[in-house]
Scaffold this active site. Structure first.
Site, PDB file in Angstrom:
ATOM      1  N   ASP A 478      35.108  23.506 -24.192  1.00 26.26           N
ATOM      2  CA  ASP A 478      35.587  22.158 -24.485  1.00 26.26           C
ATOM      3  C   ASP A 478      37.104  22.115 -24.584  1.00 26.26           C
ATOM      4  O   ASP A 478      37.772  23.152 -24.745  1.00 26.26           O
ATOM      5  CB  ASP A 478      34.963  21.670 -25.794  1.00 26.26           C
ATOM      6  N   ASP A 548      30.784  12.196 -22.872  1.00 30.08           N
ATOM      7  CA  ASP A 548      30.250  12.205 -24.234  1.00 30.08           C
ATOM      8  C   ASP A 548      29.357  11.002 -24.491  1.00 30.08           C
ATOM      9  O   ASP A 548      28.636  10.966 -25.490  1.00 30.08           O
ATOM     10  CB  ASP A 548      31.394  12.205 -25.254  1.00 30.08           C
TER      11      ASP A 548
END
Length: 729
Positions: A478, A548
């Site tokens: 990430d 997301d």
């Protein structure tokens, strides 16, 4: 595929797949663009414009007022000597001048395709797959040489381009602009497409006509970003998904970029792409060189779908690398939306037990397993297991998961550091910063300075130790903020504007080293979802977390737009809880499943709290996806109905031999007394009959030309998924 040079006409003719790309040396060595489009046997100048004496277009040769670089269609233009359009490059000399004059010096043609040192790029497995042309342009006055590299693939309508700068003179040069490519079109009678967005709504398709002046997509964020994607396309006015001419440009890079189209006073269009020159310089000492990243250019006369299918196959097979390039991706459960930071070993094991019952294959432990990471305000950089949460460590947890018949995966964010961390307290100079300025935070974190070799070395060893400590088979990598105060304590003042690009070179080194050390691990890139969904990442990690935003309806546009360039095998897609955590929408488990099964399938919710009905449906989803997984991840993808143009979306996957297909249809909102409709399929064998489960047997020609009726249903957020199989005759 071939690359040919005709010394009589001074033409270079690149044949890539079913396309031609033609250049010509003009006057005293200027490299002009002649043609790019459907394959032709030869170009003899039928389209050549007459040379005119244009007012306010100066002449490099005063004796010929009909020749100006301002009106010449060029391949790698300069600024300052009669061309007023945006240049491909700009170099500052020690005397302050930025005027250069590149002329042809030499060229060479050879089989294969070289790798770009330190940079991601497409590749060949056998030299017969492609042929490369290198054209060397030089400025004799200052000793600058620029090598333009063109590679033509045999199988696809693909030309790749990059440029290499070499200082062969005696003075220091400063690159102010070093784009990877430029090409001039003789007309601006096109629309252009780019993929703007934001966090939670990445890569929406935006199409608009070209207008006089500059139009651009760019990032100045230190990453390719959610806000723009390093891709643009020129699209003929009459082109749609399945017919018409399209020219695609995709940048194999993960940092600041510029993709620009300039329409000039005479209606020509200049397309340029490369590292964003904003806040960029690069010093070239005598004897030094600078390599630009690669641009992948695709021509299609079969509309946007034709362009996409070329990008999909190329990026899936000749950009992605490693053991997982051609391997089916596992169905996973990620604990993030189930627990966020509030978990312990028992919770994760309970999730794993339920996952095993459902047939899921991989359990991924997300953020919160290290340091004192109980929230996002601390501990990034302290990659030591939190024994309070995980008393048996990663190894103990992973072994419990493995005993249930599941693989174990892990989340990391190696590019960041929390100010409240042991790493930052020990090395406050290891983050990007500038002297005497406050250090802006995003998500309570700072960006590590990957332009520094010592920082990269530390991260390589630290993350390698983590990955070697347990039987880990998947990593989610990430990156949750963009760059500010871009500076490095390791660089002198005159090199500070190199920091952002040096960061990317450092990141690519780190990723290359770690993925090479752990070839058995499937790496998935992420940046707050799809904030770094770009070809550069796919070179190191074959899939990316698409967004997301896991809401099924939102994902229709996100995944549809992403498919314009990126293969389905690269798209992570999960079923999450309702009401959805990002938008609050409630969609059925069936619809959520159909959307997520259109990518690399997984779940992201607390499966320990499911009803028996939900469990049974998830078992069916998992079993069904396992049966169609190869078709979805590696089949040929067709977009059928655009969610950007109406209330519906549809797409389908077709096997290489056209013996099998999977169709997905979605309608967002119900309509009272709605009209009946049908869906025309694509990619089938017109001479073959197909059985549609639950509907009957129909000819491929009928399904493509007449279409299949859509059921009449009255509710919001409906979906259908049909499987087609060829009937043996």
């Amino acid at each position: 595929m071939s690359v040919a040079y005709n010394p009589q006409t001074k033409q270079f003719h690149l044949r890539a797949g079913k396309a031609s790309y033609v250049m010509q040396l003009f006057r005293s060595g200027y490299l002009a663009h002649v043609y790019w489009g459907k394959a032709v046997r030869d170009v003899r100048g039928a389209r050549a414009f007459p040379r005119l004496d244009r007012a306010f277009s100066p002449n490099p040769d005063p004796s010929d007022r009909t020749f100006s670089l301002d009106t010449l269609l060029q391949e790698y233009p300069a600024y300052g000597n009669t061309d007023f359009r945006a240049p491909a490059y700009q170099v500052q000399l020690e005397n302050g001048s930025t005027v250069t004059d590149l002329r042809y010096k030499t060229h060479r043609i050879y089989k294969g395709k070289p790798r770009l040192n330190g940079l991601p790029a497409t590749y060949v497995e056998h030299e017969q797959e492609a042929e490369t042309l290198e054209i060397v342009l030089g400025d004799a006055l200052i000793g600058l040489e620029v090598t333009l590299q063109y590679t033509a693939y045999e199988k696809w309508n693909v030309i790749t381009r990059s440029a290499r700068f070499e200082n062969k003179g005696g003075e220091r040069l400063k690159l102010l602009r070093a784009l990877s490519m430029s090409v001039d079109f003789p007309t601006a009678d096109y629309d252009w497409i780019h993929l703007p967005g934001a966090w939670g709504r990445e890569r929406w398709i935006e199409r608009r006509p070209l207008v006089t002046g500059v139009q651009a997509a760019e990032s100045r964020r230190g990453a390719s970003s959610h806000q723009q994607n390093p891709f643009i396309a020129l699209v003929a006015k009459n082109a749609d998904e399945h017919q018409g001419e399209v020219y695609g440009f995709s940048f194999v890079y993960s940092g600041n970029f510029l993709a620009q189209i300039e329409v000039d006073q005479f209606g020509t269009a200049r397309v340029s792409m490369g590292i964003n020159p904003f806040d960029f310089t690069w010093l070239l000492q005598p004897g030094e060189s600078f390599q630009t990243p690669e641009v992948v250019m695709v021509y299609s006369d079969q509309g946007l779908n034709g362009m996409s299918q070329t990008y999909h196959e190329l990026y899936r097979t000749r950009l992605a690398r490693g053991a997982f390039r051609d391997r089916e991706r596992p169905i996973l459960i990620n604990n993030w939306e189930a627990t966020y930071f509030d978990f312990n070993e028992e919770k994760i094991v309970n999730i794993a037990r339920t996952a095993a019952e459902l047939g899921i294959e991989l359990v991924v432990l997300d953020d919160g397993w290290f340091g004192e990471r109980d929230d996002d305000r601390r501990s990034l950089g302290d990659w030591i297991v939190n024994r309070r949460k995980l008393p048996n460590g990663l190894d103990g947890l992973a072994k419990q998961v493995n005993e249930l018949g599941l693989q174990f995966g892990l989340w990391v964010e190696p590019e960041m550091v929390s100010p409240n961390s042991e790493l930052y307290r020990k090395h406050p100079d290891w983050c990007l910063h500038v002297p005497n300025r406050p250090r802006s935070e995003g998500r309570n974190q700072l960006v590590l300075d990957y332009s520094r070799e010592d920082v990269c070395d530390y991260i390589i060893e630290t993350i390698s130790n983590v990955l070697a400590s347990a039987p880990i088979t998947y990593v989610k990598w990430d990156m949750n903020r963009h760059m500010t105060e871009i500076g490095s304590s390791a660089l002198p003042p005159e090199r500070q504007r190199e920091t952002a690009h040096r960061y990317m070179l450092g990141l690519y080194r780190v990723m290359d080293e770690i993925t090479s050390r752990f070839p058995h691990i499937l790496f998935e890139s992420c940046s707050g979802g799809g904030g770094r969904f770009d070809p550069g990442m796919l070179y190191y990690m074959p899939q990316t977390w698409t967004s997301d935003n896991t809401d099924a309806v939102s994902r229709l546009k996100i995944q549809y737009g992403t498919s314009l360039v990126y293969p389905i095998s690269a798209m992570g897609a999960h079923v999450s809880a309702v009401p959805n955590h990002q938008v609050g929408r409630v969609a059925s488990l069936k619809t959520r499943g159909h959307v997520a099964m259109s990518g690399n399938f997984g779940y992201e919710l607390d499966i320990t709290k499911l009803t028996e009905t939900e469990k049974q449906m998830m078992k069916q989803q998992v079993a069904f996806y396992k049966d169609v997984r190869r078709l979805v991840q590696f089949g040929t993808f067709y977009r059928l109905l655009s969610p950007f143009e109406g209330n519906e979306a549809a797409w389908m996957f077709v096997s290489a031999d056209r013996s099998e297909a999977l169709v997905a249809y979605f309608r967002v909102l119900a309509e009272a007394n709605a009209p009946l409709s049908y869906l025309r399929l694509k990619g089938l064998d017109s001479n073959q009959d197909y059985e549609i489960e639950g509907l009957g047997v129909y000819g491929g020609d009928e399904l493509m030309y007449a279409g299949v009726a859509l059921p009449y249903r009255s509710s919001d957020f409906i979906s259908m998924m049909w499987r087609l199989k060829a009937v043996q005759q």
